[in-house]
Design an enzyme around this catalytic site. Structure first.
Site: not given
Ligand code: SAM
Length: 282
Positions: A136, A154
C-alpha cells in the site's frame, strides 16, 4: 454484444462496447477487467471505473510523468505510487539517469497488464532501473526512509484502495520522502464532476506544501472536461519554470512525445475560472 457501463457517478455514465473480453476477475483488492473496444483498443477498468485505454493513455502518462520531471530538471530518483498498468513507468524511464521505485498495491494488475496491455509497459517492468514493491502506497511512505526528487501518485479514484492516497496523512508522509526542492504530482480526477476532490486535495495538500496547485489535460475517456493533476512542492519556482529552460531540457532528453511539449506544459497550469473560483471558495 455486451457493453461496459461505468459506475463512477450516480446520474450520468459512459458506456463502451466490449468487442472481446481478455480478463475479468476479482483480484485480492478490486474487480479487474481488460477488454477490447474497436475504437479505443484495449481498455482496463477497476471496480467499474475506466483506468486506461490504449487510444488515449499517452496524454495522461506523458503529462503526469514529464511535467514534474522537466520542471524539476535534475531528478535522479522517482517514486510512482499505483500505476500498475505500467504506462507511467514506461514514460518515467524514458528519462536517462533516473531510478524508479514503483509501489503498487495489487500484483494482479501488474501481471494482467503485462499480459493483456503490453503496449502500456513495453518491457518497462524488466528494466534494471525499476524497483517494484507490492504494498500500500501509504504504508510505503510511512515506513520507508528513502528520499525521492519526484513522487507521482498514479492512483485509482478515492474509493476503495485508492482512498488513503487522497488523505492529509498521505500528503504529509509523502513530503517526508521528498528531497529538498522535490515535487509530488497526483491524479486528481475530473473536477467538473468531482469538484469536492479538487477542493479537498487543495486543502489537505496545502497544509504541507507552500505551493499547492493543479495542472490539467483533457483525456477523452475520463469524460467531463479537463482532469486535474495536483502539484505540491516547497519550491515555488518550479511551476513557473521558463519556457526556454523547459525547451532546453526537452531537447536534451532527446525523446519524442505525442502530447507533451514545453508550451503545453506551461499552459497546463492555467486553470479555467470556475475552478479558480471553486478553490477560492466562491
Ligand atoms: N490512470 C488511472 C486513473 O486515472 O484512474 C490510474 C491507473 S492505475 C491502474 C491505478 C493503480 O493504483 C491500480 O493499479 C491500483 O491497484 C493502484 N492503487 C490503488 N490504491 C493503491 C494504494 N493504496 N497503494 C498503491 N497502489 C494503489
Amino acid at each position: 454484444m455486451k457493453n461496459f457501463k461505468e459506475t463512477l457517478y450516480d446520474a450520468v455514465c459512459q458506456e463502451f462496447r466490449i468487442d472481446k473480453m481478455y480478463f475479468e476477475s476479482k483480484t485480492e483488492h478490486q474487480h479487474l477487467m481488460i477488454f477490447h473496444n474497436a475504437q479505443l483498443g484495449r481498455v482496463m477498468t477497476l471496480d467499474g471505473v475506466v483506468q486506461t485505454t490504449e487510444a488515449d493513455e499517452f496524454i495522461y502518462h506523458e503529462m503526469m510523468a514529464h511535467v514534474p520531471i522537466f520542471a524539476h530538471g535534475n531528478a535522479k530518483k522517482v517514486l510512482i505510487i499505483g500505476g500498475g498498468d505500467g504506462g507511467m513507468l514506461r514514460e518515467v524511464l524514458r528519462h536517462d539517469g533516473i531510478e524508479v521505485t514503483q509501489v503498487e498495491i495489487d500484483q494482479a494488475v501488474i501481471d494482467m497488464s503485462v499480459q493483456y496491455l503490453p503496449k502500456h509497459s513495453q518491457g518497462a517492468y524488466d528494466d534494471p532501473r525499476a524497483n517494484i514493491v507490492i504494498a500500500d502506497g501509504i504504508d510505503f511512505v510511512r515506513n520507508s526512509d528513502e528520499k525521492f526528487d519526484v513522487i507521482i501518485s498514479d492512483s485509482t479514484d478515492p474509493i476503495g484502495p485508492g482512498e488513503v492516497l487522497f488523505t492529509e496523512d498521505f500528503y504529509g508522509l509523502a513530503k517526508t520522502r521528498l528531497n529538498e526542492g522535490g515535487v509530488i504530482a497526483t491524479q486528481n480526477g475530473v473536477p467538473f464532476f468531482q469538484q469536492d476532490e479538487l477542493i479537498n486535495t487543495y486543502q489537505r495538500m496545502g497544509k504541507h506544501f507552500s505551493d499547492t496547485t493543479f495542472y490539467g489535460a483533457s483525456i477523452p475517456t475520463y469524460y467531463g472536461g479537463i482532469m486535474t493533476f495536483a502539484w505540491g512542492t516547497d519550491n515555488t519556482a518550479l511551476r513557473n519554470t521558463p519556457l526556454a529552460t523547459l525547451q532546453a531540457r526537452f531537447e536534451k532528453a532527446g525523446f519524442k512525445t505525442r502530447y507533451y511539449n514545453p508550451a503545453i506544459h506551461q499552459a497546463a497550469f492555467a486553470l479555467p475560472q470556475y475552478l479558480i473560483n471553486a478553490l477560492n471558495g466562491n
